[in-house]
Design an enzyme around this catalytic site. Structure first.
Site, PDB file in Angstrom:
ATOM      1  N   ASP A 179       0.866  -1.169   0.000  1.00  8.42           N
ATOM      2  CA  ASP A 179       0.000   0.000   0.000  1.00  8.42           C
ATOM      3  C   ASP A 179       0.910   1.228   0.000  1.00  8.42           C
ATOM      4  OD1 ASP A 179      -2.135   1.682  -0.040  1.00  8.42           O
ATOM      5  OD2 ASP A 179      -3.240   0.689   1.547  1.00  8.42           O
TER       6      ASP A 179
HETATM    7  C1  NOJ Z   1      -3.908   3.943   0.023  1.00  4.48           C
HETATM    8  C2  NOJ Z   1      -5.102   3.065   0.106  1.00  4.48           C
HETATM    9  O1  NOJ Z   1      -5.094   2.353   1.322  1.00  4.48           O
HETATM   10  C3  NOJ Z   1      -5.218   2.084  -1.031  1.00  4.48           C
HETATM   11  O2  NOJ Z   1      -6.442   1.421  -0.933  1.00  4.48           O
HETATM   12  C4  NOJ Z   1      -5.078   2.792  -2.337  1.00  4.48           C
HETATM   13  O3  NOJ Z   1      -5.231   1.888  -3.398  1.00  4.48           O
HETATM   14  C5  NOJ Z   1      -3.721   3.469  -2.385  1.00  4.48           C
HETATM   15  N1  NOJ Z   1      -3.634   4.437  -1.305  1.00  4.48           N
HETATM   16  C6  NOJ Z   1      -3.477   4.159  -3.716  1.00  4.48           C
HETATM   17  O4  NOJ Z   1      -4.275   5.257  -3.846  1.00  4.48           O
END
Ligand code: NOJ
Length: 750
Positions: A289
């Site tokens: 993430d």
């Molecule tokens: C953080 C989020 O937790 C995740 O779900 C997302 O895909 C990414 N950022 C990218 O934006």
């Protein structure tokens, strides 16, 4: 050496044969695995590490940004394998052109959070899940993929399949609710929708199942928080939707921000190596993430960026989103012998394989197509699909004296509230803001109702108050407008960014003075229909007690106004059922229907002494999982089992008849629950095992058959083996998890 003529002839034939074989083999198209191997032989270590690296584009960021002035330079040097948040075909094309200037011309992979639509915005996933309509859900993902792929997006960070049992956690809006079975069905439908005919087709968008794993169980509903969970809970409740998404063909996984039992998911070898890539044999790749590799330093599981990179890659995290730990440290870790080259190679191979499967090496620009984009973004069929699923997502919570549907002969309607004329609020969190796209295509609630009004009735408006704050100065006008009307529609709720990532709330009431406004309007004696717009279950007991009609409209997307209006005026008979339990109070959280029984269960609100219950709260939620009304009542009759005894190799059928006893045609979600009465591990009070969504004309009956076999009654034993234990089961059929209409028992025999 003397060779005789016949011998010479034989050798010649042999030689010709071998030559033919070699030419034949050479003429055969190389498999993707061979093409990946050939490419990898040409790559330097730095170029390999480049493939494991993902940054965001400048502009629309979805996390804390690190600015890089030299991103194009890095792409030219092969130091970047993927970029996220690149919006529009022009922009994706221009980045891809830069990648084509790199030594090996390895195409970039463009990722984006296409969570509930691209331009055409569908209801937030939690709302959409309330439709219980797998075809509509799959189709919504399909439409999103058609639009996103035309803009050059190869990869969506969706579906989010985290089980959500705590409405304080803002990210429940992204998932499919609290139930594992329903969540698994929806996970599969969404993956199929995104990936369409498969990764080779130009309108497929590769799915990324997230967040692996157990992110939804963050302590206290506080985003990014720790998760402490038993193995049994992990396997029984939280992992199955991931497995279902994998079985549906999901190409990638994203790990998560939380730690699981003390080990950050991003560096968790048990999750990624043992379960995902081991036991489940997942062949795709795992992305971290946003920044989560580096964030392991904050968790305290690693000491510096190099340690973070080591921990993540060794645990099976193939791509580093935004933390830059792989770029800064991986090469040295490999040359120092801390990270084996084979581990890096495996990650690179997985990523390149997906790029080949997507067809990017055959034509890196095959996705970013301005003509296709223009057509896809303006396709009326997409708008129609958004309206269809939006109205299927609206939950009718209350409808006293059949106030709804509103009569088309109503003369004057007062449409009141801070959300009536809002435009973008309807999109909810995780929408995609496309450059150059005017938001006037979003149908406001006002426009939707006005459209039906035509010349039939007068539509009056007052804002009444803001979403937040304590300004009551608009109340008087709202009351006076209400007094002039036959019926009042009041639209209130959260702001769209009150739920979503990093949007945990400890107070789940409707913000500001909106409920006070509702009470003022109710005092006028006029019938008031309340629309509650939100990204999570809220707590609104006074309103639930006093308002005659309530529609939970969530955030419905670009067709919100039309969908709401269709339901208000009976052009669509609401059929949605809640996929999360609505608590009576925050104090009841976590609350979910499929809990275990205790040794001292409370059997009702009059039976709480020495029972597992709060002394100051009902044992029941406000609205239970599976609950939702329609304009017609449905009756259930004649539940029959084909046999009272199930064998391990056989199956039994449960048949029930459902009748539309009202005057409106409508859909009913018929729910099948089971309880395993005695188990070596306690089984939940009831578990959803199947459901059917059926359409019935007024007076019509349909007979539905559910099949139960060994799979239906199996569960994970303490050694995490999938087993079916002989014994007695209760089978329940109902219109919600509480509204069980019919029951039967059967035995699984040895
Ligand atoms: C953080 C989020 O937790 C995740 O779900 C997302 O895909 C990414 N950022 C990218 O934006």
């Amino acid at each position: 050496m003397n060779i005789s003529i016949p011998q010479f002839r034989t050798s010649l034939h042999l030689f010709a044969g071998v030559l033919f074989l070699l030419t034949f083999v050479a003429a055969q198209p190389k498999s993707i695995a061979q093409r990946v191997d050939s490419l990898m032989r040409l790559m330097t270590l730095d170029e390999k590490i480049g493939q494991l690296n993902q940054y965001t584009d400048d502009g629309a960021a979805t996390g804390p940004v690190t600015l890089d002035k030299d991103k194009p330079q890095q792409v030219k040097q092969g130091k970047l394998g993927s970029i996220l948040n690149v919006l529009g075909s022009e922009r994706t094309r221009s980045w891809q052109k830069v990648a084509m200037q790199s030594r090996l011309k390895i195409p970039l992979l463009f990722g984006q959070d296409v969570v509930h639509g691209y331009k055409t915005t569908f209801p937030i996933p939690l709302a959409e899940a309330c439709s219980w309509d797998m075809d509509a859900i799959e189709h919504a993902a399909r439409v999103a993929a058609v639009e996103a792929s035309a803009g050059g997006i190869h990869w969506t960070f969706a579906p989010m399949v985290d089980i959500g049992r705590d409405p304080r956690w803002g990210r429940v809006m992204e998932g499919a609710g609290e139930d594992t079975y329903l969540g698994s069905r929806i996970a599969a439908a969404r993956v199929k929708g995104f990936q369409g005919k498969g990764l080779g087709s130009t309108d497929a968008v590769m799915a990324c199942v997230k967040h692996f794993a157990a992110y939804g169980a963050a302590v206290g509903g506080r985003d990014y928080n720790s998760v402490d969970m038993s193995e049994r809970m992990l396997w029984e409740t939280y992992l199955p939707p991931f497995k279902a998404a994998l079985d549906a063909g999901a190409g990638t996984f994203m790990n998560s921000f939380n730690d699981l039992n003390g080990i950050p998911a991003t560096g968790n070898a048990y999750l990624m190596r043992d379960i995902l890539k081991g036991r489940w044999n997942f062949q795709g790749f795992v992305v971290s993430d946003w920044g989560s590799v580096g964030e392991m330093m904050n968790h305290g599981s690693v000491k510096d960026p190099a340690d973070a990179a080591r921990s993540a890659i060794m645990a099976g995290c193939d791509m580093d989103m935004e933390s830059r730990c792989y770029t800064s440290s991986l090469a040295k870790l490999v040359t120092d012998g801390i990270v084996p080259m084979t581990v890096v190679d495996d990650a690179v191979r997985r990523i390149l394989t997906k790029k080949f499967e997507l067809g990017l090496f055959d034509d890196p620009f095959r996705f970013c197509d301005p003509k296709r984009e223009a057509k896809a973004l303006n396709d009326p069929a997409h708008t129609a699909a958004a309206r269809d699923v939006a109205r299927k997502s609206i939950v009718l919570l209350k409808n006293e004296k059949n106030l709804l549907p509103l009569s088309k002969t109503t003369k004057t309607i007062a449409f009141i509230g801070p959300l009536v004329k809002e435009v973008k609020q309807n999109k909810g969190f995780w929408d995609v803001e496309l450059p150059g796209v005017d938001s006037n295509f979003i149908v406001t609630q006002w426009e939707g109702v006005q459209e039906k009004a035509g010349k039939n009735f007068a539509l009056l408006y007052a804002k009444g108050c803001e979403i937040e704050g304590n300004d009551r100065s608009g109340f008087a006008e709202a009351v006076s407008v209400a007094m002039k009307a036959d019926v009042v529609i009041l639209s209130i709720g959260e702001r769209r960014d009150m739920s979503g990532e990093a949007k945990s709330r400890s107070d789940l009431s409707i913000p500001g003075v909106q409920v006070e406004l509702a009470m003022e309007l109710l005092k006028t004696g006029k019938p008031v229909v309340v629309l509650i717009n939100a990204g999570r279950p809220l707590v609104f007991n006074e309103l639930a007690d006093k308002a005659p009609a309530i529609l939970y409209t969530w955030w419905l997307g670009s067709e919100a106004g039309n969908a709401i209006s269709d339901v208000l005026f009976g052009d669509y008979n609401p059929s949605a059922k809640l996929v999360m339990t609505f608590p009576l109070s925050v104090g009841q959280i976590p609350i979910y229907y499929n809990h275990y029984n205790t040794g001292r269960p409370a059997t009702g609100d009059n039976d709480r002494h020495y029972r597992s219950a709060y002394t100051d709260l009902s044992i029941y939620p406000r609205y239970e999982f599976g609950y939702g009304l329609g304009y017609s009542p449905f009756t259930y009759s004649g539940l029959k089992l084909s046999s009272g005894s199930l064998t391990r190799s056989g199956s039994i059928q449960a048949t029930v008849t459902v009748t539309n006893a009202g005057k409106y045609a409508g859909e009913e979600v018929v729910q099948l629950y089971l309880r395993d009465l005695v188990g070596s591990i306690i089984r939940p009070m009831k578990e959803l095992k199947d459901f059917r969504k059926i359409t019935l004309a007024p007076g019509e009956s349909k007979s539905i058959t559910f099949t139960i076999d060994k799979e239906t009654v199996s569960f994970y034993d303490p050694q995490i083996r999938w087993v079916a234990e002989a014994g007695e089961f209760e089978l329940m059929v109902g219109a919600s998890s509480r509204d069980i209409r019919l029951k039967e028992r059967f035995r699984l025999t040895d």
